[in-house]
Design an enzyme around this catalytic site. Structure first.
Site, PDB file in Angstrom:
ATOM      1  N   GLU A 193       0.805  -1.233   0.000  1.00  0.00           N
ATOM      2  CA  GLU A 193       0.000   0.000   0.000  1.00  0.00           C
ATOM      3  C   GLU A 193       0.833   1.276   0.000  1.00  0.00           C
ATOM      4  OE1 GLU A 193      -0.805  -2.693   1.650  1.00  0.00           O
ATOM      5  OE2 GLU A 193      -2.889  -3.107   1.130  1.00  0.00           O
ATOM      6  N   HIS A 262      -9.932  -4.648  11.247  1.00  0.00           N
ATOM      7  CA  HIS A 262     -10.636  -4.523   9.968  1.00  0.00           C
ATOM      8  C   HIS A 262     -11.939  -3.739  10.090  1.00  0.00           C
ATOM      9  CE1 HIS A 262      -7.794  -7.614   8.775  1.00  0.00           C
ATOM     10  NE2 HIS A 262      -8.199  -7.502   7.522  1.00  0.00           N
TER      11      HIS A 262
END
Ligand SMILES: Cc1ncc(C[n+]2csc(CCOP(=O)(O)OP(=O)(O)O)c2C)c(N)n1
Ligand SMILES: [Mg+2]
Lengths: 459, 336
Positions: A193, A262
């Site tokens: 990322e 998450h």
């Protein structure tokens, strides 16, 4: 004419220092780079180098002297052929910039100058003309369609991210795009990322319009430096020469039973940052219209989607080129007793709450901000001035929330219109637990919104 | 003074040598002047000088073509001068004035020139590496044959994003030259104290990237290696790494007391390996220039630098209204 050697500033904060030691004496020849003296600053003892060449004519400040102000002449440097009796120059120009004509004051809206109220007229134009044909579509389909239309329209738009191509998207938002546009424009990245966000920002500097998909925004924390420091700030730092026209998108907020790492809502984080635009749609029509606007926007846009909403269906107008402007809230439901302000999946809880409240005779107005930066203050204030009560609803954590910001703004601008303190309904101030019962307790519910509304309406 | 090794006379034209001499000298004098203005309080904050490393950018710019891009860290003044940006605009940015490249809003560490294809000027160590690969990505996407020079330090070479970028740059054959300016220190940390890798460029091998180490005090060696790297990238073979061995004479920034290395170490580099003196020797020995000629150049450069300094002092501070411009490309920022 002899040159004065001035007491240097040797750190960002130094105002005066001690001339600890001279390493040259009168009559010495110096060349640039030679160490002249040791100077104690507020931080350390530093060596002070000569810049010009010449002969030391006179040492004006004895070694060991403390409290020597920056820019005081400490020695005279003679050029070739001069002697020490050469006239000393006039005091060196002050370091401060020349104060010519008085500068115009900035036209800034500071807190003090902010008009107390009321709101400017809110933009209430409909998002599409009356009578437009509608079709039912999921949020997922709407997002995909928006990206496909914009990629069709502009060659420089491309999509990159993990599993966006051959896998067809981890949440299938990019389904079919690889087939339609090819591997040049639908790019599978390694799991990296920080790196691919940086590459995408560089590509935007270089004239392309990247769409970066984060598999979820939780992982964008690895890329946060490029989102903030590289994408959001470069236009400013370059004096407007270059910026990052691009979209960072992906699911944000709690999904279901995936635990703390998450399940986080980043709306308030991104909304804080000048230079970013931040979008968080609820419906499919908004997802489509706002995504198309985001891709065309010449700034970095954070587009916060929601996994739970992906599969929900809504009516979407069938229009050749349907866009929704940023900074225009949507009133989902008009009401008179209380204003509920929300965005993203919070709107679902708010609408559910409004239904329940209606059954008890409380009429709630439900506002969907749709974009958090820019934010449609006028629609919120206009509504609060009508209902005199406000509850904000969001999934994120309470401290530093969008609700906090709205409360402050309403207090500043519409204090006299309030009949009760504004209440912020938020997610609980805990990492998301895994256990089903605990998770349920952590997540915001429509019942909590109902309870908050009853509190502000004193029922 | 220890004698410099007498260089062999390479096959290089007088004009080229004079050009390199002039460009390197401009950087050095500019930086000395910046140091002086800092001392006078005219330049604030951090200010990282490039003195000692001049041959790196001058050699690589000699290998670049019009349209090629460059991006680097906060130690960026030399890069800007070498790619042809106006010394006045650079110095005025250092003093935070309206005449600066970013109209005073970027400062020493954050400056850009779209016209000269200079993409900053980045204050976050290592961030320019993926950004540079992204510029190369855009060029490859457009198929325009351009190459991007992405400069970073030996310290930055330990950032994870560098390796994330290596991986993708090679995977996608991006036309980017990664230039590691190994000046042997990251602030006060010597390379030896930050890694056991015997060399930094060889780390590229893990990703299949070719590269080499170059003597960064020899502008001709840098140029030659730069030409190899550029040809490789332009041929579509992907990225290339140059680890350019160099040395910074000054502290990391203006407030660095430099206690992590000895004065002798610095002095030895200056006396034996100085890149400008090296070219000076080549010019004199080749009979290309006399002492007088070089003095004249020095005078010329000093005039340019003084003019830049005067401009940077006289240019007004930005209008207060500038506080609110350039936040968004399309609109004024919103206030609540
Ligand atoms: C991410 C990050 N960490 C730390 C710093 C503080 N810092 C600025 S420069 C520097 C040293 C970098 O050294 P190197 O990469 O060798 O470049 P050089 O200064 O030698 O040109 C450090 C630690 C920073 N700016 N960014
Ligand atoms: Mg270094």
């Amino acid at each position: 004419m002899a040159t004065e050697i001035l007491m240097p500033a040797l750190s960002p904060t130094m105002e005066e220092g001690t001339l600890a030691k001279w390493l040259v004496k009168e009559g010495d020849t110096v060349t640039s780079g030679m160490i002249l003296a040791e100077i104690e600053t507020d931080k350390a003892t530093m060596e002070f180098e000569a810049v010009d060449e010449g002969t030391i004519g006179k040492l004006l400040v004895a070694e060991g002297t403390s409290g020597v102000k920056v820019n005081t002449a400490i020695a005279l440097l003679l050029a070739e052929g001069e002697d020490a009796s050469a006239e000393a120059p006039k005091a060196a120009e002050a370091a401060a910039p020349k104060a010519d004509a008085p500068k115009p004051e900035a036209k800034v809206t500071s807190a003090v100058e902010t008009p107390p109220h009321p709101a400017r007229a809110a933009d209430t134009t409909p998002d599409w003309p009356e009578g437009t044909k509608m079709k039912t579509m999921t949020v997922r389909e709407a997002l995909r369609e928006a990206m496909a239309e914009e990629m069709e329209r502009d060659e420089t738009v491309f999509l990159m991210g993990e599993e966006v191509g051959e896998y067809q998207g981890a949440y299938k938002i990019s389904q079919g795009l690889l087939d339609q546009f090819g591997a040049k424009r639908v790019i599978d990245t390694p799991i990296t990322e920080h790196g691919f966000a940086g590459i995408a920002v560089g590509a935007a500097f270089g004239g392309l319009r990247p769409i970066v998909e984060f598999m979820t925004f939780n992982f964008a924390m690895q890329a946060i430096d490029h989102i903030i420091n590289s994408a959001a700030k470069t236009l400013y730092m370059s004096g407007g020469q270059m910026g990052a026209p691009m979209v960072f998108r992906g699911p944000n907020g709690a999904a279901a039973r995936v635990g703390a790492q998450h399940s986080q809502d980043y709306a308030a984080w991104y909304a804080m940052v000048p230079g970013l635009k931040v979008v968080m749609p609820y419906s499919a029509a908004d997802a489509k219209g706002l995504m198309k606007t985001a891709i065309r926007d010449p700034n970095p846009v954070i587009f916060l989607e929601n996994e739970i909403l992906y599969g929900r269906s809504f009516d979407v107008p069938v229009l050749e080129d349907f866009t929704i402007p940023f900074g225009k809230a949507k009133i989902w439901r008009e009401g008179t007793d209380v204003t509920i302000v929300s965005f993203g999946i919070g709107v679902a809880h708010s609408l559910e709450a409004a239904d329940k409240l209606a059954k008890e005779g409380i009429s709630a107005e439900v506002i969907d901000l749709r974009t958090l930066r820019p934010l449609d203050y006028d629609t919120v204030l206009t509504s609060v001035m009508k209902t005199n009560r406000c509850v904000t609803v969001e999934e994120g954590w309470p401290v530093g929330s969008i609700g906090n910001h709205l409360s402050a703004t309403i207090m500043e601008r519409a204090f006299d219109y309030l009949d009760a303190p504004v209440i912020n309904c938020t997610g609980k101030d805990v990492p998301m637990p895994y256990a089903a019962n605990l998770e349920k307790l952590a997540i915001l519910t429509s019942d909590e919104v109902v309870a908050a509304v009853k509190k502000v309406t004193y029922r | 003074m220890a004698a410099r090794k007498v260089p062999d006379l390479p096959n290089v034209s007088k004009d080229d040598l004079l050009k390199y001499y002039r460009e390197m000298l401009l950087i050095r004098r500019f930086e000395e002047k910046a140091g002086q203005l800092y001392g006078m309080g005219l330049i604030g904050g951090f200010c990282h000088l490039y003195i000692g490393q001049e041959a790196v950018v001058v050699g690589l710019e000699a290998a670049a073509e019009e349209g090629d891009k460059r991006i680097t860290s906060y130690r960026d003044h030399g890069h800007m001068l070498a790619c042809g940006m106006d010394p006045k605009g650079v110095m005025a940015e250092l003093t935070g004035r309206e005449g600066g490249y970013s109209r005073g809003k970027g400062g020493s560490m954050h400056m850009f020139s779209k016209e000269k294809h200079f993409y900053g000027g980045h204050g976050i160590v290592g961030a320019q590496v993926p950004l540079g690969a992204g510029l190369a990505f855009a060029d490859k996407y457009k198929g325009n044959g351009r190459v991007t020079f992405t400069y970073f330090g030996d310290g930055a070479a330990n950032q994870g994003q560098v390796y994330e970028t290596y991986n993708m740059a090679e995977l996608w054959d991006l036309p980017v030259v990664f230039v590691i300016e190994n000046n042997q220190y990251a602030m006060g940390t010597s390379v030896k104290r930050s890694t056991k890798s015997p060399s930094l460029w060889q780390r590229g091998a893990a990703y299949g990237i070719e590269g080499e180490a170059v003597d960064g005090m020899d502008v001709l060696a840098v140029k030659e290696a730069g030409e190899r790297a550029v040809a490789y990238c332009r041929a579509g073979k992907g990225p290339y790494i140059l680890e350019v061995m160099t040395y910074r004479y000054r502290g990391h920034s203006m407030s660095d007391p430099a206690k992590y290395r000895s004065r002798e170490e610095v002095q030895k580099m200056r006396e034996e390996r100085d890149a400008i003196e090296h070219v000076r020797d080549l010019l004199m020995q080749g009979g290309h220039a006399t002492d007088e000629d070089l003095k004249a150049i020095d005078k010329e450069i000093k005039a340019i630098v003084n003019e830049a300094a005067e401009f940077a002092k006289d240019s007004p501070e930005p209008d207060p209204a500038e506080l609110w411009t350039d936040i968004y490309a399309d609109a004024a920022p919103q206030t609540a």
